[in-house]
Each structure stands twice: as C-alpha cells, then as structure tokens.
Enzyme design. Structure first.
Site, short mmCIF file in Angstrom:
data_model
loop_
_atom_site.label_atom_id
_atom_site.label_comp_id
_atom_site.label_asym_id
_atom_site.label_seq_id
_atom_site.Cartn_x
_atom_site.Cartn_y
_atom_site.Cartn_z
N HIS A 1 -1.23 -0.16 3.49
CA HIS A 1 -0.92 1.27 3.36
C HIS A 1 -1.97 2.04 4.14
O HIS A 1 -3.15 2.00 3.80
CB HIS A 1 -0.93 1.67 1.88
CG HIS A 1 0.11 0.93 1.08
ND1 HIS A 1 1.41 1.39 0.96
CD2 HIS A 1 0.07 -0.25 0.42
CE1 HIS A 1 2.11 0.52 0.23
NE2 HIS A 1 1.31 -0.48 -0.11
N LEU A 2 -1.53 2.71 5.20
CA LEU A 2 -2.48 3.45 6.04
C LEU A 2 -2.43 4.95 5.76
O LEU A 2 -3.21 5.71 6.34
CB LEU A 2 -2.24 3.14 7.52
CG LEU A 2 -2.35 1.64 7.91
CD1 LEU A 2 -2.31 1.47 9.42
CD2 LEU A 2 -3.60 0.98 7.34
N ASN B 1 5.35 4.41 2.70
CA ASN B 1 5.30 5.33 1.55
C ASN B 1 4.26 6.42 1.78
O ASN B 1 3.30 6.58 1.04
CB ASN B 1 5.07 4.59 0.22
CG ASN B 1 3.76 3.83 0.17
OD1 ASN B 1 3.19 3.48 1.20
ND2 ASN B 1 3.27 3.57 -1.04
N ASP C 1 8.43 -0.21 -0.27
CA ASP C 1 7.31 -0.71 -1.09
C ASP C 1 6.63 0.40 -1.88
O ASP C 1 6.44 1.51 -1.41
CB ASP C 1 6.28 -1.41 -0.22
CG ASP C 1 5.15 -1.94 -1.09
OD1 ASP C 1 5.40 -2.88 -1.85
OD2 ASP C 1 4.03 -1.38 -1.04
N HIS D 1 9.68 -5.20 -2.74
CA HIS D 1 8.69 -5.13 -3.82
C HIS D 1 9.46 -5.45 -5.10
O HIS D 1 10.16 -4.59 -5.62
CB HIS D 1 8.11 -3.71 -3.81
CG HIS D 1 7.34 -3.29 -5.02
ND1 HIS D 1 6.11 -2.66 -4.94
CD2 HIS D 1 7.61 -3.37 -6.35
CE1 HIS D 1 5.67 -2.39 -6.16
NE2 HIS D 1 6.55 -2.80 -7.03
N HIS E 1 3.99 -9.51 -2.25
CA HIS E 1 3.01 -9.58 -3.35
C HIS E 1 3.53 -10.25 -4.63
O HIS E 1 3.44 -9.69 -5.72
CB HIS E 1 2.34 -8.23 -3.63
CG HIS E 1 3.22 -7.04 -3.88
ND1 HIS E 1 4.26 -7.03 -4.75
CD2 HIS E 1 3.15 -5.78 -3.39
CE1 HIS E 1 4.81 -5.84 -4.78
NE2 HIS E 1 4.15 -5.06 -3.95
N ASN F 1 -0.57 -2.72 -8.64
CA ASN F 1 0.81 -3.07 -8.95
C ASN F 1 1.39 -3.96 -7.85
O ASN F 1 1.47 -3.53 -6.72
CB ASN F 1 1.64 -1.79 -9.08
CG ASN F 1 3.05 -2.07 -9.55
OD1 ASN F 1 3.31 -3.10 -10.16
ND2 ASN F 1 3.96 -1.17 -9.26
N ASP G 1 -1.79 -5.97 0.97
CA ASP G 1 -1.38 -4.80 0.17
C ASP G 1 -2.55 -3.82 0.07
O ASP G 1 -2.79 -3.22 -0.99
CB ASP G 1 -0.89 -5.20 -1.23
CG ASP G 1 -0.15 -4.05 -1.93
OD1 ASP G 1 0.05 -2.99 -1.30
OD2 ASP G 1 0.23 -4.22 -3.10
#
Ligand code: DOR
Length: 407
Positions: free
Chosen positions: A26-27, A58, A116, A143, A196, A262, A289
């Site tokens: 996640h950037l 996201n 995700d 996910h 994940h 999560n 993740d």
C-alpha cells in the site's frame, strides 16, 4: 555510480540474487500522503530488496480509471527508485457493487485487479470479475474474508483475544471465504490469486485445489510467517523461538496497535501451516502487505487503531531469521520473493538484482526507516540481514554504503 561487478560483490561475501517483487503493498498516494507517498514507498521498497513493487488501489480516490492508472505509473517512474506497478480496483470505487472496466484498466497498465482491504462479498459479482479479468489477461488478487463473520474483531479469535478481552476474528472467516473463492475459480476456470493467507484450514483448501488442477496461486506475509497473536499480549518471540526468548528480548506491553493487522496475527499452528505451505509449494509467494499508517491512526486505543504493519524494510531479515531457524531453505524463500510473484503477475524478467549482506546486524529504528510508516511491532528489535545494493534497469538505485542510515 558505476555498476559494481557481481563477482566482486560475491567475493566480498555478499549474496547476489534477483531483485524481489512485492505483489502486495500500500503506497497510499493519492489521498493518504501523510502515511506514505509513491516516492517514499518506492525508496523503502528498494531498501528492503524489492526492485518491483505493486501498489494496491485502496487510495482516495481508488484506482478505478485509466487516467488514475496512468498518473500512478508516471509518479512511480518519477520516483526513480523501485519499479512501481499499478494494481487497479475490481469494483468501481471499491464499493463492491459493480465492476470497474477491467479490460480498459489492463490496457492502461494495470498488472492485476484487487479490492484489497475488502473482499468482493457479492459472489455473482466476483464470478463476473474472474471472467472479465480472464478476458483482460490479468489475475484477480482476492483478500479472502467473510466480513459478516469477522464482524468487529480486531485480532485473531482464540485464547489470546479471550485473555485480553478484545473482540476476535475467527479463522473460519478466512476459511469460508477461501472455499467460496475456490468454488468460483473452479466454475470459471479463471486464474485466481489469494493474498495474505494466514490460517491452517485455508491453506489446506488451497493445497487440495492445486491437487485438483485449479489455476490458483497464493501468498503469505512475512509477519504471518514470523509473529503470532501472542504479540498482541506482549510477547516478542518469533514463532520458532522458545519462552526464554521473551525474557531475553524484554517482552512488550500488551495492546500495541502496531500488532493490529488484517488478517490478524494467528496461532503457532497457523504459522507452522504457512511455512509448510511455502515448503511444499501450496504457497507460491511471499508478499509484504506493507500497510504504512500515520501515527495519528496508530497511536490510539487498540480497538480504534487502523489495521496494518509497515513491512517492506523488515521482510528480508524476518525471512532470513526463519531460514536460520530451519523453517524453509533459503532458495525457497528467495524464489517466493522474486520468481514466483513475477510468474503470478506474468511479468517479464527485467534482470534487476540486489546484493545482500546476510550478517549485517541492525536495529529497527523509526527514524531510520525509509517508509513514512513507522508502524511495526519490530521497533527496537535487532535484526540480521540487509540489502547493500539494488540495481533496477541496469542502474544502481540504492547503495547502502552511500546512505547515512546504514550503520
Ligand atoms: O492490515 C491491513 N491493512 N489489511 C488490509 O487488508 C488493508 C491494509 C491497509 O490498507 O491498511
């Protein structure tokens, strides 16, 4: 800097291997630049050995249009660090109601599709997603979580959650979702990637599906391979360590929001199943993740904290610790970090490489992490193994010797 000869680096005792590919990070840009930007994330990736990093959509706005995909790619190129590849949304706005234009998103450069952070709960819609992604020639990264079952849980449901009085997410919330996802992969014949995975039962379902010949692949995270739900209670021993380790490390106070993630950290039996899956090929890849969060979203009560662990820079030493503890051979771990994610995404081999000092010891220090996300329960921990050089597109893009942070 001139490109060093790989043979010289090997003579110095360094391990020279293909650059890692993170198929799940996640950037945060656009929308959450206080947590991470594409540039800081791409630099953190390189420091962790990831010469390619795939950005989850996201963000705010979520990456669900060709224009947003193009913008992300331009920002990634401008960062001049790790190669940044966009993952686009499965559903418009990640709302889980109708499909994004998957064919157009793939044409714009999306390497995969994912909502995700949320599963696609509507099974009919998920079936369509698999079918359209197949037409677009891309994989769906799901996910797997039955959110009606995980409810308001904030950690794994078990002895540790009972002891802490925190609402739990049962392992069955992952198992039932994986069962549905596999049934739809079987129905459509489409490629499916489950990300994940964290539970023994879910991994067993994937093992069976692969034996049946389904086109399914899966990844696990370094934190699910190394940490357990006891970390929420304050333990700081890796899943393979004995109880004396907590005394040596000085166990932490319970309810550290940096352990909130999560899917949640699970039991030792689940961790063992993750390693067994990796060893026998049920689990193809290791993905971080990486979920950086600004401190205002983490330095709050456990129940209110955001889910996520900042993971790009600690993945390699965690996995090397697992290798040293005999959990899996080094080659298996390296393949799961480079060749496997490339294969899953259908990426060409760009020849990127990294040099690793397996013996370098360092302390995880918030000030020295390249990521803006300091949210890791490993803060203060001494780890072994560090990336010294990362080469992308034939150019040295990271050189720890040139970085003041390398000590
Ligand atoms: O812990 C998590 N953090 N899990 C997710 O699925 C999403 C991620 C995030 O975006 O922060």
């Amino acid at each position: 800097m001139a490109l060093p000869a790989r043979a010289d680096l090997e003579r110095r005792g360094l391990l020279v291997v293909p650059g890692f590919v993170d198929l799940h990070a996640h950037l945060r840009e656009p929308g959450f630049e206080d947590s991470e930007t594409i540039a800081t994330g791409a630099r953190a990736a390189l420091r962790g050995g990831f010469t390619t990093v795939c950005a989850m959509p996201n963000t705010e706005p979520p990456i669900d249009s060709a224009g947003l995909v193009a913008e992300l790619m331009a920002k990634g190129a401008a960062a001049d660090a790790a190669r940044v590849l966009p993952i686009a949304c499965i559903t418009r706005g990640r709302r889980g109601a109708d499909l994004a234009d998957l064919v157009e998103l793939a044409r714009a450069g999306a390497v995969a599709f994912s909502d995700d952070g949320s599963p696609v709960s509507d099974s009919r819609l998920f079936r369509s997603a698999l079918e359209y992604a197949q037409v677009a020639g891309r994989v769906v990264i799901e996910h797997p979580q039955d959110v009606s079952l995980s409810g308001n849980g904030v950690m794994h449901e078990g002895a540790a959650s009972a002891g802490l009085g925190l609402p739990g997410m049962p392992a069955a919330a992952e198992e039932t979702a994986v069962a549905r996802d596999l049934a739809l992969a079987r129905l459509t014949g489409a490629r499916l990637h489950l990300t994940h995975l964290s539970t023994r039962a879910a991994i067993e379902l994937v093992r069976q599906a692969k034996a049946d010949g389904l086109a399914v692949t899966a990844d696990v995270t370094p934190h699910h391979l190394a940490l357990t739900d006891e970390w929420v209670s304050g333990s700081r021993r890796f899943a393979w360590e004995g109880s004396e380790e907590d005394a040596r490390q000085g166990a932490a106070i319970p309810y550290d929001p940096n352990t909130k993630v999560n899917p949640p950290l699970r039991t030792r039996a689940d961790v063992e199943a993750c390693w067994a899956g990796l060893r026998d090929g049920t689990i193809d890849a290791i993905a971080t993740d990486h979920a950086p969060h600004a401190s205002i979203r983490k330095e709050v009560e456990y129940q209110d904290a955001a889910f996520g662990i900042s993971g790009l820079e600690t993945a390699l030493p965690l996995m090397l610790a697992g290798v040293s503890a005999g959990r899996a051979p080094l080659e298996t771990v390296l393949r799961a970090l480079s060749e496997a994610p490339r294969r899953i995404l259908g990426l060409a081999d760009t020849g990127d490489w990294i040099a690793i000092d397996r013996d370098a010891e360092w302390t995880v220090d918030a000030l020295e992490l390249g990521s803006k996300g300091k949210n890791t329960p490993l803060l203060g921990r001494r780890l072994t193994g560090r990336v010294v050089i990362a080469v992308v597109n034939g150019k040295v893009r990271y050189d720890a010797g040139a970085s003041a942070a390398f000590a």
